[in-house]
Design a protein around this motif. Structure first.
Motif, short mmCIF file in Angstrom:
data_model
loop_
_atom_site.label_atom_id
_atom_site.label_comp_id
_atom_site.label_asym_id
_atom_site.label_seq_id
_atom_site.Cartn_x
_atom_site.Cartn_y
_atom_site.Cartn_z
N HIS A 81 4.18 9.18 5.09
CA HIS A 81 3.60 7.84 5.05
C HIS A 81 4.54 6.84 4.38
O HIS A 81 4.65 5.68 4.82
CB HIS A 81 2.25 7.89 4.35
N LEU A 82 5.22 7.27 3.33
CA LEU A 82 6.14 6.35 2.65
C LEU A 82 7.31 5.98 3.54
O LEU A 82 7.66 4.80 3.65
CB LEU A 82 6.65 6.99 1.35
N THR A 83 7.91 6.95 4.19
CA THR A 83 9.07 6.65 5.02
C THR A 83 8.69 5.86 6.27
O THR A 83 9.48 5.03 6.73
CB THR A 83 9.81 7.94 5.43
N THR A 84 7.51 6.10 6.81
CA THR A 84 7.08 5.34 7.98
C THR A 84 7.03 3.85 7.65
O THR A 84 7.42 3.00 8.47
CB THR A 84 5.71 5.82 8.45
N TRP A 85 6.56 3.53 6.44
CA TRP A 85 6.42 2.13 6.05
C TRP A 85 7.73 1.54 5.53
O TRP A 85 8.17 0.48 5.98
CB TRP A 85 5.33 1.98 5.00
N ALA A 86 8.36 2.24 4.60
CA ALA A 86 9.44 1.60 3.84
C ALA A 86 10.84 2.13 4.13
O ALA A 86 11.81 1.43 3.87
CB ALA A 86 9.17 1.75 2.34
N MET A 87 10.96 3.34 4.64
CA MET A 87 12.28 3.94 4.82
C MET A 87 12.38 4.66 6.15
O MET A 87 12.54 5.88 6.21
CB MET A 87 12.58 4.93 3.68
N PRO A 88 12.28 3.96 7.27
CA PRO A 88 12.29 4.63 8.57
C PRO A 88 13.57 5.41 8.83
O PRO A 88 13.54 6.39 9.58
CB PRO A 88 12.13 3.48 9.56
N TRP A 89 14.66 5.02 8.22
CA TRP A 89 15.92 5.74 8.39
C TRP A 89 15.88 7.14 7.79
O TRP A 89 16.67 8.02 8.15
CB TRP A 89 17.07 4.96 7.72
N LEU A 97 -0.54 3.23 -1.54
CA LEU A 97 0.42 2.74 -0.56
C LEU A 97 -0.10 1.50 0.17
O LEU A 97 0.65 0.54 0.41
CB LEU A 97 0.74 3.84 0.44
N LEU A 98 -1.39 1.49 0.50
CA LEU A 98 -1.97 0.33 1.16
C LEU A 98 -1.89 -0.92 0.28
O LEU A 98 -1.62 -2.03 0.76
CB LEU A 98 -3.42 0.61 1.55
#
Length: 397
Positions: free
Chosen positions: A37-45, A337-338
């Motif tokens: 969930h964190l990478t989907t929002w903030a760190m897609p790389w 996160l929300l």
């Protein structure tokens, strides 16, 4: 990590080697879901696309539940104590998180998929959300549906005296899932009435199990209901049945480990579950593409096998600690996160230092919050549940 958390980690009572490796697996599973969930929002790389990190974490959780729950139930031999313990383990934090999400709805609206009627309340009351076609107020809550289905099935098998010593259940569920994938494009049953009927049956059945009146009959009826729901009304029937197969694979592994059953049904289960997207009529989303789904299954199996091979040694303290607070991590991380998403806005195209910074802020909020809810909500409620469940009533199962 803040000093208070470091002290808490050191003060955590170490689990025995028999259990510490399971805590470590829970820690890995929880952080995989958080990472997804964190990478989907903030760190897609940083987000992997060759497999689904979140589903990998969930499947690790499911294998752990399958490994420990039936064995624990058989060892203690008390359905009443089992269900009181499960209720005080799961519901306090679950209800508290729901209350927080609803309290923040004026600022961060509940997602539109959640029904705005009382059928939603009925579905949340039983946790059978995904298998009655109702979205949870947090999208992570779908997994609790299958935990509850598995508990109901395990309790029914125990009450009926079925021990599956050949370990065939996971393979049978895997084949059933494969057939459902070929035959069904969606759930044959749907509608708000499912939430109401299942809630009524759940309440009546649990009343009988706890009171001791018609306990065996009630436990078996609840198991039949759970089986019917996962086959006929879960959002994607083949996927729901495959999840149950994975959980019973954990049970079969435990029986094999103790010399009470063979291992080959687990291999059959893994192959069939991994292959089902090849022919499933409802398998259009990216993470059940055969290559992605197959790699997710393989990594889950390798992680569990590696943890088993390590089980007689000391588990890393950090993983064991994360496992101890894993339920809090799982339920608490998404509200935090929300809130951060609402405050910080879109982060996918932000400069790298901002992305890393928001990730550190998120973890610096999540870890203390999860420890606090575990320490001051989960653990006291679990102790209360243990007090209420003993001594067991007279009269047997």
């Amino acid at each position: 990590m803040p000093l208070a958390l470091t002290a808490a980690l050191r003060a955590q009572r170490p689990a025995s080697p028999r259990l510490a490796w399971l805590d470590a697996l829970r820690g890995i599973g929880a952080m995989a879901v958080v990472g997804e969930h964190l990478t989907t929002w903030a760190m897609p790389w940083l987000r992997p696309t060759a497999f689904n990190l979140g589903v990998y974490g969930v499947l690790v959780f499911f294998l752990v539940s399958g490994y420990i729950i039936p064995t624990s139930l058989e060892r203690h031999g008390d359905l009443r104590a089992f269900w009181i313990g499960r209720a005080f383990r799961l519901y306090p934090l679950y209800l508290a998180v729901i209350a927080v999400v609803l309290a923040l709805a004026w600022w961060i609206p509940v997602r539109p998929e959640v029904p705005r009627d009382l059928s939603s309340a009925a579905a949340h009351a039983t946790m059978l959300l995904d298998v009655v076609g109702v979205a949870g107020v947090l999208n992570t809550m779908w997994t609790l549906s299958y935990e509850m289905v598995f508990y109901l099935l395990a309790a029914a098998l125990f009450a009926g005296g079925v021990r599956d010593r050949w370990g065939l259940l996971p393979a049978l569920f895997a084949v059933a899932g494969g057939v459902a994938g070929l035959a069904l494009t969606g759930p044959p049953l749907s509608g708000g009435w499912l939430a109401w009927v299942s809630c009524a049956v759940f309440a009546a059945g649990m009343g009988c199990v706890i009171s001791g009146r018609w306990r065996t009959v009630a436990a078996c009826a609840l198991g039949v209901m759970a089986l019917g729901l996962v086959l006929l009304s879960s959002r994607v029937p083949w996927f729901g049945v495959a999840i149950v197969a994975v959980m019973f694979a954990g049970t079969a592994i435990r029986r094999w480990e103790s010399g009470a059953g063979p291992l080959w049904p687990v291999a059959v289960t893994a192959v069939v579950v991994a292959a089902t997207p090849l022919w499933a009529r409802n398998a259009g989303w990216w993470w059940v593409r055969p290559d992605v789904w197959g790699l997710t299954i393989l990594l889950t199996a390798l992680t569990f096998a590696a943890a088993m091979a390590w089980r007689t040694r000391r588990s890393p303290a950090v993983l064991a600690w994360l496992g101890a607070i894993s339920y809090s991590l799982y339920l608490v991380h998404l509200p935090i996160l929300l809130i951060l998403m609402e405050v910080a806005g879109e982060m996918r195209w932000s400069p790298l230092p901002y992305q890393l910074g928001i990730g550190l802020v998120f973890l610096s909020l999540l870890l203390p919050a999860s420890w606090l809810t575990h320490r001051y909500l989960e653990r006291p409620m679990q102790r209360l549940g243990r007090r209420l469940s003993t001594p067991p009533p007279r009269g047997g199962r």
